[in-house]
Design a protein around this motif. Structure first.
Motif, mmCIF file in Angstrom:
data_model
loop_
_atom_site.group_PDB
_atom_site.id
_atom_site.type_symbol
_atom_site.label_atom_id
_atom_site.label_comp_id
_atom_site.label_asym_id
_atom_site.label_seq_id
_atom_site.Cartn_x
_atom_site.Cartn_y
_atom_site.Cartn_z
ATOM 1 N N VAL A 115 -18.943 -8.972 0.728
ATOM 2 C CA VAL A 115 -19.133 -9.183 2.169
ATOM 3 C C VAL A 115 -20.366 -10.047 2.433
ATOM 4 N N GLU A 116 -21.458 -9.757 1.744
ATOM 5 C CA GLU A 116 -22.683 -10.547 1.944
ATOM 6 C C GLU A 116 -22.532 -11.977 1.443
ATOM 7 N N MET A 117 -21.908 -12.125 0.288
ATOM 8 C CA MET A 117 -21.727 -13.458 -0.270
ATOM 9 C C MET A 117 -20.876 -14.313 0.670
ATOM 10 N N ALA A 118 -19.817 -13.728 1.208
ATOM 11 C CA ALA A 118 -18.962 -14.456 2.152
ATOM 12 C C ALA A 118 -19.760 -14.877 3.383
ATOM 13 N N ALA A 119 -20.558 -13.964 3.911
ATOM 14 C CA ALA A 119 -21.364 -14.284 5.098
ATOM 15 C C ALA A 119 -22.339 -15.424 4.800
ATOM 16 N N GLU A 120 -22.976 -15.386 3.631
ATOM 17 C CA GLU A 120 -23.905 -16.456 3.259
ATOM 18 C C GLU A 120 -23.189 -17.797 3.154
ATOM 19 N N MET A 121 -21.925 -17.764 2.738
ATOM 20 C CA MET A 121 -21.142 -18.993 2.595
ATOM 21 C C MET A 121 -20.557 -19.460 3.925
ATOM 22 N N GLY A 122 -20.607 -18.607 4.943
ATOM 23 C CA GLY A 122 -20.036 -18.951 6.240
ATOM 24 C C GLY A 122 -18.521 -18.774 6.285
ATOM 25 N N ILE A 123 -17.990 -17.877 5.440
ATOM 26 C CA ILE A 123 -16.552 -17.620 5.395
ATOM 27 C C ILE A 123 -16.308 -16.121 5.579
ATOM 28 N N GLU A 124 -15.042 -15.731 5.633
ATOM 29 C CA GLU A 124 -14.679 -14.323 5.735
ATOM 30 C C GLU A 124 -13.764 -13.949 4.580
ATOM 31 N N LEU A 125 -13.849 -12.697 4.142
ATOM 32 C CA LEU A 125 -12.890 -12.202 3.163
ATOM 33 C C LEU A 125 -11.506 -12.253 3.794
#
Length: 192
Positions: A115-125
């Motif tokens: 969840v955090e990695m996706a947020a940092e990338m500006g994407i959603e799971l």
């Protein structure tokens, strides 16, 4: 393809931008079944107008996701990109579900959470529904699995959901959110 050095939120260099656009265009043209009726020039024009979205796509590519357009929202006109790598992206594996799960581990903590990695990338799971939609376009996660967005009621009880494809069937499973495996990562989505 963009280099694999660590990600940052800095603007893409002109070379990174051009290389990414060339990679995305080649993938788009090679996989027309994913986006019948759409035209690359329209997608590229939108991408060029939205540098933050281009940066997110760069991060998806850098971590092995092989993002591609899988459709267009008929109401908003936004193009929908999903990670289309055959297996869960290599640069996003061996991670638990979210920050709470990461902090709950006393030993052998993974380096990050999905969840955090996706947020940092500006994407959603991907959601379970989006994951199933992607599987209609090909066979994905035949050897790996991918975390998907988990309903709050399941997450509150300590669980998280993941999916894969085996025996020509898409399966949805549960695990403790703090678990992590070398063959489990996550797939993301981005609206442009």
């Amino acid at each position: 393809m963009p280099n694999k050095e660590s990600g940052s939120q800095e603007a893409l260099t002109p070379d990174q931008r051009e290389e990414l656009l060339a990679t995305l265009k080649a993938r788009f043209e090679k996989n027309m079944i994913r986006h019948e009726g759409l035209v690359w020039a329209d997608v590229q024009a939108k991408l060029e107008a939205l540098p933050d979205k281009l940066r997110s796509l760069y991060e998806m590519e850098r971590t092995g996701g092989e993002p591609d357009v899988i459709g267009q929202d008929s109401e908003t006109g936004e193009y929908m990109f999903y990670d289309c790598s055959a297996e869960s992206p290599k640069g996003r594996r061996s991670i638990c579900y979210d920050r709470e799960a990461l902090e709950s581990r006393k030993q052998h903590k993974p380096e990050h959470s999905a969840v955090e990695m996706a947020a940092e990338m500006g994407i959603e799971l991907l959601t379970e529904a989006q994951y199933r939609e992607l599987q209609k376009l090909g066979n994905y996660d035949m050897k790996t699995s991918s975390w998907v967005q988990t309903p709050e009621r399941i997450r509150k009880l300590g669980g998280a959901l993941f999916c894969d494809r085996r025996y020509d069937t898409v399966f949805v499973y549960h695990n403790g959110a703090e678990s992590y495996y070398g063959a489990r990562g996550f797939r993301g989505s981005l609206r442009v």
